[in-house]
Design a protein around this motif. Sequence first.
Motif, PDB file in Angstrom:
ATOM      1  N   ARG A  17      14.736 -19.126  71.619  1.00 40.57           N
ATOM      2  CA  ARG A  17      16.043 -18.589  71.242  1.00 40.57           C
ATOM      3  C   ARG A  17      15.874 -17.161  70.719  1.00 40.57           C
ATOM      4  O   ARG A  17      14.798 -16.756  70.302  1.00 40.57           O
ATOM      5  CB  ARG A  17      16.731 -19.463  70.222  1.00 40.57           C
ATOM      6  CG  ARG A  17      16.031 -19.503  68.890  1.00 40.57           C
ATOM      7  CD  ARG A  17      16.850 -20.294  67.870  1.00 40.57           C
ATOM      8  NE  ARG A  17      16.261 -20.091  66.570  1.00 40.57           N
ATOM      9  CZ  ARG A  17      15.685 -21.039  65.866  1.00 40.57           C
ATOM     10  NH1 ARG A  17      15.637 -22.276  66.309  1.00 40.57           N
ATOM     11  NH2 ARG A  17      15.157 -20.757  64.696  1.00 40.57           N
ATOM     12  N   PHE A  18      16.974 -16.434  70.759  1.00 41.70           N
ATOM     13  CA  PHE A  18      16.974 -15.075  70.235  1.00 41.70           C
ATOM     14  C   PHE A  18      17.103 -15.122  68.725  1.00 41.70           C
ATOM     15  O   PHE A  18      17.834 -15.957  68.169  1.00 41.70           O
ATOM     16  CB  PHE A  18      18.114 -14.251  70.854  1.00 41.70           C
ATOM     17  CG  PHE A  18      17.871 -13.901  72.289  1.00 41.70           C
ATOM     18  CD1 PHE A  18      17.087 -12.808  72.622  1.00 41.70           C
ATOM     19  CD2 PHE A  18      18.397 -14.673  73.311  1.00 41.70           C
ATOM     20  CE1 PHE A  18      16.842 -12.488  73.950  1.00 41.70           C
ATOM     21  CE2 PHE A  18      18.166 -14.359  74.643  1.00 41.70           C
ATOM     22  CZ  PHE A  18      17.380 -13.272  74.965  1.00 41.70           C
ATOM     23  N   GLY A  19      16.395 -14.240  68.049  1.00 44.33           N
ATOM     24  CA  GLY A  19      16.389 -14.200  66.591  1.00 44.33           C
ATOM     25  C   GLY A  19      17.403 -13.217  66.039  1.00 44.33           C
ATOM     26  O   GLY A  19      18.260 -12.701  66.772  1.00 44.33           O
ATOM     27  N   PRO A  20      17.286 -12.934  64.753  1.00 42.41           N
ATOM     28  CA  PRO A  20      18.212 -11.993  64.119  1.00 42.41           C
ATOM     29  C   PRO A  20      18.031 -10.578  64.684  1.00 42.41           C
ATOM     30  O   PRO A  20      16.934 -10.208  65.106  1.00 42.41           O
ATOM     31  CB  PRO A  20      17.843 -12.045  62.641  1.00 42.41           C
ATOM     32  CG  PRO A  20      16.512 -12.698  62.559  1.00 42.41           C
ATOM     33  CD  PRO A  20      16.309 -13.482  63.825  1.00 42.41           C
ATOM     34  N   PRO A  21      19.109  -9.795  64.705  1.00 45.59           N
ATOM     35  CA  PRO A  21      19.041  -8.445  65.275  1.00 45.59           C
ATOM     36  C   PRO A  21      18.039  -7.544  64.552  1.00 45.59           C
ATOM     37  O   PRO A  21      17.828  -7.667  63.350  1.00 45.59           O
ATOM     38  CB  PRO A  21      20.457  -7.907  65.100  1.00 45.59           C
ATOM     39  CG  PRO A  21      21.308  -9.093  64.874  1.00 45.59           C
ATOM     40  CD  PRO A  21      20.436 -10.132  64.231  1.00 45.59           C
ATOM     41  N   ARG A  22      17.452  -6.669  65.340  1.00 46.89           N
ATOM     42  CA  ARG A  22      16.566  -5.612  64.824  1.00 46.89           C
ATOM     43  C   ARG A  22      17.172  -4.277  65.195  1.00 46.89           C
ATOM     44  O   ARG A  22      17.859  -4.143  66.197  1.00 46.89           O
ATOM     45  CB  ARG A  22      15.183  -5.695  65.467  1.00 46.89           C
ATOM     46  CG  ARG A  22      14.313  -6.766  64.953  1.00 46.89           C
ATOM     47  CD  ARG A  22      12.899  -6.593  65.490  1.00 46.89           C
ATOM     48  NE  ARG A  22      12.131  -7.792  65.210  1.00 46.89           N
ATOM     49  CZ  ARG A  22      11.042  -8.139  65.852  1.00 46.89           C
ATOM     50  NH1 ARG A  22      10.587  -7.383  66.838  1.00 46.89           N
ATOM     51  NH2 ARG A  22      10.407  -9.233  65.544  1.00 46.89           N
ATOM     52  N   GLU A  23      16.840  -3.292  64.398  1.00 44.09           N
ATOM     53  CA  GLU A  23      17.270  -1.922  64.681  1.00 44.09           C
ATOM     54  C   GLU A  23      16.131  -1.145  65.317  1.00 44.09           C
ATOM     55  O   GLU A  23      14.968  -1.342  64.972  1.00 44.09           O
ATOM     56  CB  GLU A  23      17.696  -1.224  63.387  1.00 44.09           C
ATOM     57  CG  GLU A  23      18.946  -1.776  62.781  1.00 44.09           C
ATOM     58  CD  GLU A  23      19.413  -0.956  61.580  1.00 44.09           C
ATOM     59  OE1 GLU A  23      18.641  -0.117  61.065  1.00 44.09           O
ATOM     60  OE2 GLU A  23      20.568  -1.163  61.164  1.00 44.09           O
ATOM     61  N   LEU A  24      16.495  -0.267  66.217  1.00 42.36           N
ATOM     62  CA  LEU A  24      15.554   0.678  66.810  1.00 42.36           C
ATOM     63  C   LEU A  24      16.221   2.042  66.729  1.00 42.36           C
ATOM     64  O   LEU A  24      17.115   2.353  67.512  1.00 42.36           O
ATOM     65  CB  LEU A  24      15.242   0.303  68.258  1.00 42.36           C
ATOM     66  CG  LEU A  24      14.249   1.194  68.998  1.00 42.36           C
ATOM     67  CD1 LEU A  24      12.877   1.143  68.326  1.00 42.36           C
ATOM     68  CD2 LEU A  24      14.131   0.763  70.456  1.00 42.36           C
ATOM     69  N   PRO A  25      15.829   2.839  65.733  1.00 44.05           N
ATOM     70  CA  PRO A  25      16.474   4.146  65.572  1.00 44.05           C
ATOM     71  C   PRO A  25      16.064   5.116  66.662  1.00 44.05           C
ATOM     72  O   PRO A  25      14.983   4.997  67.244  1.00 44.05           O
ATOM     73  CB  PRO A  25      15.986   4.615  64.199  1.00 44.05           C
ATOM     74  CG  PRO A  25      14.749   3.849  63.925  1.00 44.05           C
ATOM     75  CD  PRO A  25      14.820   2.575  64.715  1.00 44.05           C
ATOM     76  N   PRO A  26      16.929   6.105  66.939  1.00 43.54           N
ATOM     77  CA  PRO A  26      16.556   7.127  67.914  1.00 43.54           C
ATOM     78  C   PRO A  26      15.313   7.875  67.447  1.00 43.54           C
ATOM     79  O   PRO A  26      15.106   8.048  66.245  1.00 43.54           O
ATOM     80  CB  PRO A  26      17.763   8.055  67.971  1.00 43.54           C
ATOM     81  CG  PRO A  26      18.774   7.512  67.051  1.00 43.54           C
ATOM     82  CD  PRO A  26      18.209   6.342  66.327  1.00 43.54           C
ATOM     83  N   ALA A  27      14.499   8.284  68.389  1.00 50.20           N
ATOM     84  CA  ALA A  27      13.267   9.008  68.088  1.00 50.20           C
ATOM     85  C   ALA A  27      12.950   9.911  69.271  1.00 50.20           C
ATOM     86  O   ALA A  27      13.426   9.676  70.384  1.00 50.20           O
ATOM     87  CB  ALA A  27      12.127   8.025  67.851  1.00 50.20           C
ATOM     88  N   PRO A  28      12.151  10.950  69.051  1.00 48.78           N
ATOM     89  CA  PRO A  28      11.791  11.835  70.158  1.00 48.78           C
ATOM     90  C   PRO A  28      11.080  11.097  71.293  1.00 48.78           C
ATOM     91  O   PRO A  28      11.243  11.433  72.459  1.00 48.78           O
ATOM     92  CB  PRO A  28      10.856  12.864  69.522  1.00 48.78           C
ATOM     93  CG  PRO A  28      11.170  12.827  68.072  1.00 48.78           C
ATOM     94  CD  PRO A  28      11.609  11.419  67.768  1.00 48.78           C
ATOM     95  N   VAL A  29      10.302  10.062  70.940  1.00 46.29           N
ATOM     96  CA  VAL A  29       9.587   9.272  71.947  1.00 46.29           C
ATOM     97  C   VAL A  29       9.724   7.801  71.574  1.00 46.29           C
ATOM     98  O   VAL A  29       9.473   7.422  70.434  1.00 46.29           O
ATOM     99  CB  VAL A  29       8.090   9.645  72.010  1.00 46.29           C
ATOM    100  CG1 VAL A  29       7.336   8.716  72.954  1.00 46.29           C
ATOM    101  CG2 VAL A  29       7.899  11.089  72.418  1.00 46.29           C
ATOM    102  N   ILE A  30      10.115   7.007  72.550  1.00 46.02           N
ATOM    103  CA  ILE A  30      10.140   5.555  72.372  1.00 46.02           C
ATOM    104  C   ILE A  30       9.346   4.964  73.522  1.00 46.02           C
ATOM    105  O   ILE A  30       9.617   5.244  74.695  1.00 46.02           O
ATOM    106  CB  ILE A  30      11.573   5.000  72.352  1.00 46.02           C
ATOM    107  CG1 ILE A  30      12.282   5.540  71.111  1.00 46.02           C
ATOM    108  CG2 ILE A  30      11.564   3.473  72.384  1.00 46.02           C
ATOM    109  CD1 ILE A  30      13.707   5.115  70.957  1.00 46.02           C
TER     110      ILE A  30
END
Length: 153
Positions: free
Chosen positions: A45-58
């Motif tokens: 199952r999918f878990g709680p949401p995570r954040e991925l902030p903008p960055a120059p490189v991902i």
Amino acid sequence: MLRLDDIACHGELFGWTGRLLSQVIEPLGRGETAHYSPYDWRSRRFGPPRELPPAPVIVLEGVGAGRRALRPYLALLLWMDLPREESWTRGRARDGEEQREFWDGWVPAENEHFAGDPSRPFADLLVRGRPEGYELLPGPSGAAGTAPSDHTR
């Protein structure tokens, strides 16, 4: 870094492109923080949401990261140049007996994915493991604008 293992799931081993685009790539493209729910492969199952902030490189890591639908969003495509059997052996060792059934389904799904949407021919760089580390080589996409005939991965 975003691992595609967090985006894929048992029911969508390779059918996750829409979720990745809407939850991650589109928000990041607008300069916004992305929100995605990582998948738990053991609880299925999918878990709680995570954040991925903008960055120059991902870094987008995982099988399918170089697929046709994602290539327009990639600055660079690196291909881990590893024989399929070795890759699958590493995955099985990592996941253990508990995930044996998963691997029985994964192998044909991966083969089918790359048969219809190969990534290696479009790689900018190839990464090869060596006993003393890694070797970085020019990828097929830089070879006079032609892709090699090896579309196995």
